[in-house]
Design a protein around this motif. Structure first.
Motif, mmCIF file in Angstrom:
data_model
loop_
_atom_site.group_PDB
_atom_site.id
_atom_site.type_symbol
_atom_site.label_atom_id
_atom_site.label_comp_id
_atom_site.label_asym_id
_atom_site.label_seq_id
_atom_site.Cartn_x
_atom_site.Cartn_y
_atom_site.Cartn_z
ATOM 1 N N UNK A 12 0.803 -1.060 -0.012
ATOM 2 C CA UNK A 12 -0.063 0.035 -0.166
ATOM 3 C C UNK A 12 0.896 1.346 0.007
ATOM 4 N N UNK A 13 1.975 1.056 0.533
ATOM 5 C CA UNK A 13 2.959 2.425 0.936
ATOM 6 C C UNK A 13 3.831 2.327 -0.301
ATOM 7 N N UNK A 14 3.881 1.567 -1.082
ATOM 8 C CA UNK A 14 4.757 1.399 -2.300
ATOM 9 C C UNK A 14 4.477 2.376 -3.328
ATOM 10 N N UNK A 15 3.346 2.486 -3.929
ATOM 11 C CA UNK A 15 2.847 3.404 -4.577
ATOM 12 C C UNK A 15 2.996 4.837 -4.385
ATOM 13 N N UNK A 16 2.603 5.242 -3.036
ATOM 14 C CA UNK A 16 2.851 6.413 -2.354
ATOM 15 C C UNK A 16 4.179 7.079 -2.425
ATOM 16 N N UNK A 17 5.053 6.031 -2.167
ATOM 17 C CA UNK A 17 6.522 6.439 -2.216
ATOM 18 C C UNK A 17 6.936 6.724 -3.623
ATOM 19 N N UNK A 18 6.364 6.139 -4.634
ATOM 20 C CA UNK A 18 6.917 6.296 -5.944
ATOM 21 C C UNK A 18 6.311 7.458 -6.420
ATOM 22 N N UNK A 19 5.125 7.852 -6.230
ATOM 23 C CA UNK A 19 4.654 9.016 -6.573
ATOM 24 C C UNK A 19 5.319 10.534 -5.865
ATOM 25 N N UNK A 20 5.647 10.307 -4.747
ATOM 26 C CA UNK A 20 6.557 11.270 -4.027
ATOM 27 C C UNK A 20 7.845 11.424 -4.871
ATOM 28 N N UNK A 21 8.430 10.588 -5.279
ATOM 29 C CA UNK A 21 9.680 10.608 -5.753
ATOM 30 C C UNK A 21 9.366 11.050 -7.444
ATOM 31 N N UNK A 22 8.437 11.124 -7.894
ATOM 32 C CA UNK A 22 8.044 11.532 -9.304
ATOM 33 C C UNK A 22 7.924 12.893 -9.410
ATOM 34 N N UNK A 23 7.783 13.256 -10.603
ATOM 35 C CA UNK A 23 7.626 14.627 -11.100
ATOM 36 C C UNK A 23 6.109 15.389 -10.885
ATOM 37 N N UNK A 24 5.852 16.292 -10.327
ATOM 38 C CA UNK A 24 4.319 16.812 -10.187
ATOM 39 C C UNK A 24 4.362 18.105 -11.006
ATOM 40 N N UNK A 25 3.187 18.098 -11.811
ATOM 41 C CA UNK A 25 2.619 19.100 -12.578
ATOM 42 C C UNK A 25 1.591 19.854 -12.127
ATOM 43 N N UNK A 26 1.390 19.746 -10.818
ATOM 44 C CA UNK A 26 0.338 20.468 -10.156
ATOM 45 C C UNK A 26 0.934 21.120 -8.967
ATOM 46 N N UNK A 27 1.316 22.404 -8.993
ATOM 47 C CA UNK A 27 1.831 23.221 -8.021
ATOM 48 C C UNK A 27 1.549 24.467 -8.070
ATOM 49 N N UNK A 28 1.828 25.313 -7.061
ATOM 50 C CA UNK A 28 1.691 26.720 -6.816
ATOM 51 C C UNK A 28 3.052 27.455 -6.300
ATOM 52 N N UNK A 29 3.391 28.504 -6.581
ATOM 53 C CA UNK A 29 4.592 29.175 -6.314
ATOM 54 C C UNK A 29 4.709 30.489 -6.341
ATOM 55 N N UNK A 30 5.502 31.097 -5.432
ATOM 56 C CA UNK A 30 5.580 32.489 -5.415
ATOM 57 C C UNK A 30 7.094 33.123 -4.926
ATOM 58 N N UNK A 31 7.486 34.400 -5.243
ATOM 59 C CA UNK A 31 8.655 34.713 -4.512
ATOM 60 C C UNK A 31 9.148 36.195 -5.144
ATOM 61 N N UNK A 32 10.379 36.192 -5.255
ATOM 62 C CA UNK A 32 11.084 37.362 -5.503
ATOM 63 C C UNK A 32 11.602 37.330 -7.267
ATOM 64 N N UNK A 33 11.467 38.188 -8.103
ATOM 65 C CA UNK A 33 12.030 38.227 -9.402
ATOM 66 C C UNK A 33 12.738 39.502 -9.636
ATOM 67 N N UNK A 34 13.618 39.290 -10.856
ATOM 68 C CA UNK A 34 14.471 40.511 -11.269
ATOM 69 C C UNK A 34 14.294 40.397 -12.853
ATOM 70 N N UNK A 35 14.301 41.498 -13.398
ATOM 71 C CA UNK A 35 14.465 41.537 -14.733
ATOM 72 C C UNK A 35 15.627 42.538 -15.024
ATOM 73 N N UNK A 36 16.689 42.098 -15.748
ATOM 74 C CA UNK A 36 17.812 42.685 -16.125
ATOM 75 C C UNK A 36 18.079 43.138 -17.515
ATOM 76 N N UNK A 37 18.103 44.315 -17.964
ATOM 77 C CA UNK A 37 18.190 44.562 -19.407
ATOM 78 C C UNK A 37 19.652 45.009 -19.808
ATOM 79 N N UNK A 38 20.267 44.428 -20.659
ATOM 80 C CA UNK A 38 21.395 45.088 -21.165
ATOM 81 C C UNK A 38 21.320 46.155 -22.031
#
Length: 207
Positions: A12-38
């Motif tokens: 029962x735990x094995x599929x959960x462990x496998x999913x935790x190690x996989x790549x998730x395409x459902x997420x939210x994030x936020x933070x700092x950003x900087x745009x630099x122009x030459x």
């Protein structure tokens, strides 16, 4: 009976462990950003601000994503001041295909809008406000993988064009992630196109 219960628990735990190690395409994030122009005429300006980003898996290999960033820079002169602001919303759809257990091929297309605003205040002419925007289309391909169970990295390259308002240019992105839990992680990314480089660092929650 006890051995059967132990085996059942492990299965029962094995599929959960496998999913935790996989790549998730459902997420939210936020933070700092900087745009630099030459741009030597303006001393290579750097605009600082924040961003939010999200992705949602529609199907096993298809996801939609969106982001919004807002950066600004202020200038002060004798008797005058100026503030430049840049808003960049983005919406797109992506496709991913596993190459190995830890590596995906990725491809996406997106609409990007660049909203630029300039506000100038002076003792002689008062306040002036100028606005402009450009709609762009971008397509990229790349790879996304997990070098280790607690880390992730991605790289992609493509092309962006805005018709008569924006001459087409090649674009590229590299990024990485460090997981503290199956849900929470720190992320960092660098994107470049022509004479513009954007840096970002934030916190991501994956589901």
């Amino acid at each position: 009976m006890r051995k059967l219960l132990i085996i059942a628990s492990l299965l029962a735990v094995a599929p959960l462990a496998s999913a935790a190690e996989g790549l998730s395409y459902t997420y939210v994030e936020g933070g700092w950003t900087q745009v630099k122009t030459d741009d030597s005429d303006f001393n290579d300006p750097k605009l600082d601000g924040g961003y939010v980003r999200g992705s949602f898996a529609l199907a096993e290999q298809v996801h939609v994503f969106g982001s919004w960033s807002r950066t600004s820079k202020s200038y002060h002169f004798t008797g005058a001041s100026a503030k430049f602001e840049l808003d960049q919303p983005e919406l797109g759809i992506g496709y991913h295909m596993p190459w190995t257990d830890r590596l995906d091929y990725t491809a996406d297309i997106a609409w990007v809008r660049q909203n630029a605003e300039l506000t100038v205040k002076s003792d002689l002419f008062g306040r002036e406000h100028l606005k402009d925007h450009t709609n762009l289309a971008r397509a990229t391909m790349g790879v996304r993988g997990k070098p280790s169970p607690k880390t992730e990295a991605w790289a992609k390259a493509g092309y962006m064009d805005g018709g008569n308002d924006f001459k087409g240019t090649w674009v590229g992105t590299v990024g990485g992630q460090i997981n503290f839990t199956p849900t929470w992680s720190l992320v960092g990314e660098v994107s470049g196109q022509r004479d513009v480089t954007q840096f970002s660092a934030g916190v991501r929650a994956s589901f």
